[in-house]
Scaffold this active site. Sequence first.
Site, PDB file in Angstrom:
ATOM      1  CD  GLN A 276      -3.037  -0.974   0.188  1.00 14.32           C
ATOM      2  OE1 GLN A 276      -3.313   0.158  -0.457  1.00 14.32           O
ATOM      3  NE2 GLN A 276      -3.588  -1.997  -0.136  1.00 14.32           N
ATOM      4  CE1 TYR A 309      -7.847 -11.116  -9.250  1.00 12.01           C
ATOM      5  CE2 TYR A 309      -9.506 -10.801  -7.601  1.00 12.01           C
ATOM      6  CZ  TYR A 309      -9.290 -10.905  -8.836  1.00 12.01           C
ATOM      7  OH  TYR A 309     -10.012 -11.367  -9.797  1.00 12.01           O
ATOM      8  CD  GLU A 333      -0.655 -11.573  -6.297  1.00 18.21           C
ATOM      9  OE1 GLU A 333      -0.060 -11.100  -7.514  1.00 18.21           O
ATOM     10  OE2 GLU A 333      -1.309 -11.085  -5.854  1.00 18.21           O
ATOM     11  CG  ASP A 386      -6.827  -5.965  -2.350  1.00 20.44           C
ATOM     12  OD1 ASP A 386      -7.571  -5.129  -2.976  1.00 20.44           O
ATOM     13  OD2 ASP A 386      -5.734  -5.987  -1.826  1.00 20.44           O
ATOM     14  CB  CYS A 413      -8.228   0.533  -5.450  1.00 16.52           C
ATOM     15  SG  CYS A 413      -7.842  -0.361  -7.090  1.00 16.52           S
TER      16      CYS A 413
END
Length: 457
Positions: A276, A309, A333, A386, A413
């Site tokens: 992040q 993810y 992932e 995510d 996001c």
Amino acid sequence: MQPGDLLDLDVTDVAHAGVFVARHEGRVIFVEGAIPGERVRAVLTDTSKSAFWRADVVDVRDASPHRVPHVWAAADVAVPPADRPGGADFGHVELAHQRELKKRVLDDALTRFGGLGGFPTTISPADAETPEALRWRTRVSLHVDDAGRVGPFAARSHRVVPVPDLPLATAEIEEVARSLDGFGPGRVDLVQPADGRVRVIVRPDAPRPVRDDEATGRRSDPARAARSAGRGRRSPGRSSRASRPSRPPEDPTAREVVTERVGDRRFLVDAGGFWQVHRLAAQTLTGAVRAALETGGGVDPTAHHLDLYGGVGLFAAAIAEAGGPATRVTTVESDARATEHAGANLAEWVGARAETARADRYLATLAAHAGASERGRLARGVVLLDPPRAGAGREVVERVAGLSPASIVYVACDPVALARDLGTFRGHGYEPLRIDAFDLFPHSHHVEAVAVLAPTR
């Protein structure tokens, strides 16, 4: 009309992606640098589309009470639009009003794309955010052009704009950025992990194909050759009309393993890997995920939970902590290095696994091979997603819904992508219980949101 023409416009609303809405003779014009309620003079920048045009504010005729001096002077309305750096498109708006505008965009997306008109949402700052919401970026990408200039891209362009400061970046990153010099065309990433030391990761552009005249030495340009290879000189190449650019060697700093912290927990991640950007984002989102898990009914320690993810396992750790030491959670992932770190980060939970796979392919394989007992564990579990900015998409959403999990937590996001995926989930019998948004990119239009869904049947 054509680019370069000036118009006086009344700005009526905010739209997705950091632009504001005005109209001229019935045509929608997306304006940058405005605020709803203002009258502005704007220069047209794109008239190529029939559905809408684009423009930039060059003068404010009737200012909103929410207009403030831009937090980044280089991006202020007084600067010619072509020279304004991108990345702070709400920097001229009072901070509290920025959040009102972001909530408006989120609510509009939920209504139009998710069929969720009137659904209650909140938008909050990051945990322990400073009042001015500056100095939060711990990761910054700058670019280098053919002349060696270093800086961000101008808004909506690939033209490098050198700037004297980076007020959204940490002070340490800004200091290092001021000293950058001597790079060839490409990108330079500045990364400041929890230890406080700034890493400089050089990502040169791939060298262009070599022409015959360059290979034989005719009309050669040593300066250009040196720049195109990043730092230093280009090694001699073969003479071939079919020469193709090769991938530049990776800066070893990109694979340096650094440590990030969320509370008392440590996470290993590559310096050049995903983490992040906001210094408080991982902590804030972890808290939001924990709250969402509780809203969704908690974490059954006998179930099988999925973290799609999953990166280096940040949210898988939150699931495992909530479920206890024997929690079975699989984080998925596509980046093998991130999966490797996830395995290490989740090592204390005997039931945790890290899989390297695309989410859609993993889910397809799981659906094809899971027996009745495994399907039962998945049906008692939590699926957390995510996804990247484009969202999970219909195929992944439908495959998740096909597992019939007890609850779904979606970290987003992009409000439009979130709303579309929520609309698909609703079509498969899942309804949101709660949607919380977080202002983890102050002074830009970006917003994060965490939604928790449960089955209605």
